[in-house]
Design an enzyme around this catalytic site. Structure first.
Site, PDB file in Angstrom:
ATOM      1  N   ASP A 296       0.830  -1.204   0.000  1.00  0.00           N
ATOM      2  CA  ASP A 296       0.000   0.000   0.000  1.00  0.00           C
ATOM      3  C   ASP A 296       0.866   1.256   0.000  1.00  0.00           C
ATOM      4  O   ASP A 296       0.627   2.190  -0.756  1.00  0.00           O
ATOM      5  CB  ASP A 296      -0.972   0.003   1.201  1.00  0.00           C
ATOM      6  CG  ASP A 296      -0.293  -0.266   2.555  1.00  0.00           C
ATOM      7  OD1 ASP A 296       0.933  -0.513   2.599  1.00  0.00           O
ATOM      8  OD2 ASP A 296      -0.995  -0.228   3.575  1.00  0.00           O
TER       9      ASP A 296
ATOM     10  N   ASP B 122       7.163   3.700   3.479  1.00  0.00           N
ATOM     11  CA  ASP B 122       7.370   4.826   4.392  1.00  0.00           C
ATOM     12  C   ASP B 122       8.858   4.843   4.751  1.00  0.00           C
ATOM     13  O   ASP B 122       9.678   5.358   3.989  1.00  0.00           O
ATOM     14  CB  ASP B 122       6.432   4.585   5.584  1.00  0.00           C
ATOM     15  CG  ASP B 122       6.428   5.721   6.584  1.00  0.00           C
ATOM     16  OD1 ASP B 122       6.598   6.869   6.176  1.00  0.00           O
ATOM     17  OD2 ASP B 122       6.244   5.445   7.783  1.00  0.00           O
TER      18      ASP B 122
HETATM   19  P1  IMP Z   1       7.652   1.101   6.468  1.00  0.00           P
HETATM   20  O1  IMP Z   1       8.265  -0.184   6.921  1.00  0.00           O
HETATM   21  O2  IMP Z   1       7.989   2.226   7.406  1.00  0.00           O
HETATM   22  O3  IMP Z   1       7.995   1.468   5.047  1.00  0.00           O
HETATM   23  O4  IMP Z   1       6.103   0.967   6.661  1.00  0.00           O
HETATM   24  C1  IMP Z   1       5.234   0.472   5.740  1.00  0.00           C
HETATM   25  C2  IMP Z   1       3.889   0.202   6.400  1.00  0.00           C
HETATM   26  O5  IMP Z   1       3.560   1.219   7.357  1.00  0.00           O
HETATM   27  C3  IMP Z   1       2.790   0.232   5.379  1.00  0.00           C
HETATM   28  O6  IMP Z   1       2.580  -1.040   4.802  1.00  0.00           O
HETATM   29  C4  IMP Z   1       1.600   0.715   6.190  1.00  0.00           C
HETATM   30  O7  IMP Z   1       0.926  -0.381   6.787  1.00  0.00           O
HETATM   31  C5  IMP Z   1       2.192   1.563   7.288  1.00  0.00           C
HETATM   32  N1  IMP Z   1       2.070   3.022   6.998  1.00  0.00           N
HETATM   33  C6  IMP Z   1       3.056   3.895   6.703  1.00  0.00           C
HETATM   34  N2  IMP Z   1       2.591   5.146   6.500  1.00  0.00           N
HETATM   35  C7  IMP Z   1       1.256   5.057   6.651  1.00  0.00           C
HETATM   36  C8  IMP Z   1       0.167   6.021   6.541  1.00  0.00           C
HETATM   37  O8  IMP Z   1       0.340   7.227   6.245  1.00  0.00           O
HETATM   38  N3  IMP Z   1      -1.085   5.534   6.763  1.00  0.00           N
HETATM   39  C9  IMP Z   1      -1.335   4.227   7.089  1.00  0.00           C
HETATM   40  N4  IMP Z   1      -0.374   3.306   7.181  1.00  0.00           N
HETATM   41  C10 IMP Z   1       0.910   3.705   6.980  1.00  0.00           C
HETATM   42 MG    MG Z   2      -1.066  -0.657   8.403  1.00  0.00          MG
END
Ligand code: IMP
Ligand code: MG
Length: 179
Positions: free
Chosen positions: A99, A102
């Protein structure tokens, strides 16, 4: 618009046209491949359900679930596999569907984990990207939109398991989440 939102960032129409565009690119890139579409639960399911109907080449579907935010809007940095693949991916062309990217921690862990299982290829398709938040280098191969560093919900994305069913993506009002 849902009353917990400050604004709509991406409308239903914008999302549908982007999904069609991504589906067309993937369909042309994966001709004569052994495509496995790997959805990351749960956030990617809405995007994935729309996207696979725009992919015109044969594909297999599989899912993984990994721990991410829990109830908080901050990444913990700890990635845990809650549900693993059902089939092995040796020699398959795996396309991870996310989705949002981040910090990149989830995908950098997943890529390393999946590469060790010897797929023929391993690529990433994400609907959203917050490049300003990156902690580890991850470059999605297919991307819907870059978005600013704001917490978004809808179209599969949640806060505390809510809002996944909104058909658009919006920015949550700060009073509805604790930072
Ligand atoms: P990462 O490991 O920090 O890249 O996080 C990825 C996961 O964090 C995604 O698959 C989402 O489930 C969650 N996430 C990151 N940013 C958002 C946001 O703005 N809204 C909702 N979920 C988020
Ligand atoms: Mg989530």
């Amino acid at each position: 618009m849902h009353k917990h939102l400050d604004k709509i960032l991406l409308s239903e129409e914008q999302l549908q046209s982007k999904v069609r565009e991504l589906g067309a690119r993937i369909s042309s890139d994966y001709q004569d491949k052994n495509l496995v579409v790997l959805g990351i639960l749960k956030g990617a399911v809405v995007f994935l359900a729309d996207l696979i109907r725009e992919i015109k080449v044969p594909l297999e579907l599989d899912f993984m679930a990994v721990s991410s935010y829990g109830m908080s809007t901050h990444a913990s940095g700890v990635v845990r596999i809650l549900k693993d693949l059902e089939r092995d991916i040796v020699g398959k062309d795996v396309l991870i569907i996310e989705d949002i990217v981040d910090t990149g921690l989830t995908l950098s862990y997943l890529k390393e984990n999946l590469r060790a299982r010897n797929p023929a290829s391993l690529k990433i398709c994400t609907l959203l990207d917050k490049p300003d938040r990156r902690k580890v280098p991850i470059l999605p191969d297919y991307k819907g939109y870059n978005i600013p560093d704001e917490f978004v919900v809808g179209y599969g994305l949640d806060y505390g398991e809510r809002y996944r069913n909104l058909p658009y993506i919006g920015v949550l009002k700060p009073e509805y989440y604790q930072d």
